[in-house]
Design a protein around this motif. Structure first.
Motif, PDB file in Angstrom:
ATOM      1  N   ASN A 134       0.813  -1.203   0.000  1.00  0.00           N
ATOM      2  CA  ASN A 134       0.000   0.000   0.000  1.00  0.00           C
ATOM      3  C   ASN A 134       0.853   1.263   0.000  1.00  0.00           C
ATOM      4  O   ASN A 134       0.454   2.298  -0.514  1.00  0.00           O
ATOM      5  N   GLN A 241      -3.684   5.207  -4.549  1.00  0.00           N
ATOM      6  CA  GLN A 241      -4.475   5.671  -3.415  1.00  0.00           C
ATOM      7  C   GLN A 241      -4.881   7.134  -3.575  1.00  0.00           C
ATOM      8  O   GLN A 241      -5.103   7.840  -2.589  1.00  0.00           O
ATOM      9  N   GLU A 282     -11.520   1.094   0.996  1.00  0.00           N
ATOM     10  CA  GLU A 282     -10.204   1.603   1.389  1.00  0.00           C
ATOM     11  C   GLU A 282     -10.304   2.869   2.245  1.00  0.00           C
ATOM     12  O   GLU A 282      -9.467   3.104   3.116  1.00  0.00           O
TER      13      GLU A 282
END
Length: 600
Positions: A134, A241, A282
């Motif tokens: 991530n 992200q 998320e």
């Protein structure tokens, strides 16, 4: 006997007792499908009404091996497509938690994070690895997998595209040549790679100075390529992200797509939905909590009843019939001299496939059958299993076949033991696994237990059908690309084969496809229940248990080709070989595998 391709032209299934008819309540869980057109499969009104065995051509008869014509060809397996290099197991074909030692061929990859050749992950990524992933998301544009999909672009009507770095001119012999849904995605992927240094936050890729040419594409194809490019850009932002930017791109997709549009628009619609769910998960939004509590649609249970949509899949899409007929041909050949036959089915569902075997055995006059026994293994839906047993018993009775149906219900596949099976030393035992193993990829200990039990039983052969895809990577962008191209081929197939069956097509896409796409794209870890690996990974796994891959006979391959040609869309259905395994695909994209195994 082993060289004969079985036929059912002379058999009348219409005389099966009326209790074989599926209940109108079978499909209550899909309200939109309850009034859909009744489809058929293998046997007239009681198993459906169209596209069954009766629809096979008159050429579908008995054939000896020495009379088979060389009218069909199976090309050597080319992973993904003709020009593409094979990806290593460690890239995206993982049996999480299962240790497999298999050599991989030399392959170039753009990802330093991918493990070196010959190494197979032995477990699911731990929390530290996932956290590291991530922190360092991968770009779609730099991803070797997407690059392979683009640079390996297939021939278009016999001509190649220009190879210039900044020229994506598509050359076709005919101006009206239409690109398939997957080809649209490939063009968009290549353009995305070349324009990766730019920002794609506009509704139109043409607004940016990419110096790219759309020559040879129709206006609609240009719009579809732009739409696919927006989806890829949104997926990349999710990988980084950058959820706000991804959400803006997804809103732009909304202006260009809807679930009743063309196949590209429908594909993007459902993948955009999956990306939104990914973002919600998320970011920990309030709605994501509800998403996690929502039970995953159980495709296996849905296909246990004879509802209009599952029958439409069998009757109008070629894949199931090809794998079923080919696999059962292999069983017929291996039990040719057996008077007592025992089939162990690890995922029987509605059991329609066994009507094929029954008809083949009913015509076996030289070796009368004393008993056909089918044992179904399951962990839930016992009442549906019992209904399947009743239908099969009635069908067997109508053909005069001595038949027994057994159910082994276990609360967990870890509880499956060999002493639960009623085995007879005089029986010829065959194990049939149609898409049973994929559901246990997330729980490899259960997969290991099943293989241990099967090895003790030691059947004369094991027939295995699985999805031919790599949807098990812990890396989001890898998995997204594989799922996108796989379902692009399937959306294209549905649009071609079910043109007149809009209601069932909508159900297949909005229920069956949508739920699977969302789970594979949006979920991680234990929440990701839907997983697939390609046959090379399964091969390495089965070899560990002392299993040997069996070559399919000419009769079996001829059977596959006959079924393919029986479909109006059969020319787009492709048959390839990966070693001794049959791959069934759509326009050269492998979608299903069929292999036969024996224990050494």
């Amino acid at each position: 006997m082993a060289d004969v391709v079985f036929t059912f032209d002379d058999l009348n299934i219409g005389g099966v007792p009326d209790k074989l008819r599926s209940s109108d309540k079978d499909f209550e869980s899909f309200e939109e499908g309850g009034k859909g057109k009744q489809s058929s499969f293998y046997g007239g009104a009681y198993w459906g009404e169209t596209g069954g065995i009766e629809s096979l051509s008159s050429d579908y008869g008995f054939y000896q091996d020495d009379s088979l014509e060389a009218g069909f060809t199976f090309s050597k397996y080319r992973p993904q497509e003709q020009q593409q290099q094979q990806q290593p197991f460690t890239d995206y074909g993982l049996l999480d938690g299962v240790s497999v030692n298999a050599a991989s061929p030399p392959i170039q990859t753009c990802l330093e994070e991918i493990a070196k050749l010959g190494q197979i992950p032995t477990g699911i990524q731990d929390a530290a690895e996932m956290k590291k992933e991530n922190q360092h998301p991968f770009s779609l544009a730099s991803l070797g997998l997407l690059n392979n999909y683009g640079s390996g672009f297939k021939r278009l009507n016999g001509e190649r595209r220009s190879e210039g770095a900044n020229d994506i001119t598509m050359l076709t012999k005919e101006e009206d040549r239409k690109l398939s849904t997957e080809e649209i995605m490939r063009v968009a992927g290549e353009m995305f790679i070349q324009s990766s240094c730019q920002t794609i936050d506009s509704i139109s890729m043409l607004d940016h100075p990419f110096n790219l040419s759309f020559s040879g594409l129709s206006d609609q194809e240009i719009k579809d390529v732009e739409l696919a490019g927006l989806l890829l850009a949104a997926a990349e932002k999710v990988g980084y992200q950058q959820y706000d930017r991804a959400s803006r791109l997804l809103k732009q997709c909304d202006y260009m797509t809807f679930k009743t549009g063309n196949p590209v628009q429908r594909s993007v619609y459902y993948f955009a939905e999956a990306l939104r769910e990914k973002i919600e998960r998320e970011t920990g939004s309030a709605s994501s909590k509800g998403l996690r509590r929502k039970p995953l649609f159980n495709l296996d249970e849905a296909t246990m009843s004879l509802n209009p949509t599952t029958l439409a899949c069998h009757g109008e899409l070629p894949f199931c019939q090809i794998t079923q007929f080919t696999g059962i041909q292999a069983i017929v050949e291996n039990v040719a001299e057996a008077k007592r036959i025992h089939i162990i089915d690890l995922a029987i569902r509605n059991g329609v496939q066994w009507t094929v075997l029954m008809q083949a055995l009913a015509s076996r006059y030289e070796c009368p059958l004393e008993l056909l026994k089918i044992t179904a293994v399951a962990t839930n839906a016992k009442h549906l299993m019992e209904e399947t047993g009743k239908r099969l018993s009635s069908f067997a009775q109508s053909l005069g076949i001595p038949f027994a149906f057994k159910i082994i219900m276990v609360s967990d596949m870890l509880d499956l033991k060999e002493d639960l099976f009623e085995l007879d030393a005089e029986e010829a035992v065959a194990v049939y696994s149609a898409y049973a193993f994929r559901s246990m990829l997330a729980t490899p200990n259960r997969l290991e237990n099943i293989m241990r039990v099967v090895r003790v039983i030691n059947p004369c052969l094991m027939v295995i059908s699985e999805i031919e895809a790599n949807h098990n990577s812990p890396i989001f962008v890898n998995r997204f690309i594989e799922v996108l191209f796989f379902f692009s081929a399937y959306f294209d197939c549905i649009a071609t084969c079910m043109k007149q069956n809009y209601k069932n097509r909508e159900i297949i896409e909005s229920v069956f496809f949508s739920e699977g796409i969302k789970n594979m794209v949006a979920a991680e870890g234990e929440d990701r229940k839907v997983r697939h690996v390609n046959f090379d990974v399964w091969r390495a796994f089965f070899v560990r248990y002392g299993m040997e891959e069996v070559e399919l006979s000419m009769a079996s391959l001829y059977q596959a080709d006959l079924i393919r040609k029986n479909f109006s869309c059969g020319s787009s259905c492709t048959l390839d070989m990966n070693g001794k395994c049959l791959l069934v695909g759509w326009k050269e994209t492998p979608l299903h595998s069929l292999s036969v195994w024996k224990f050494l």
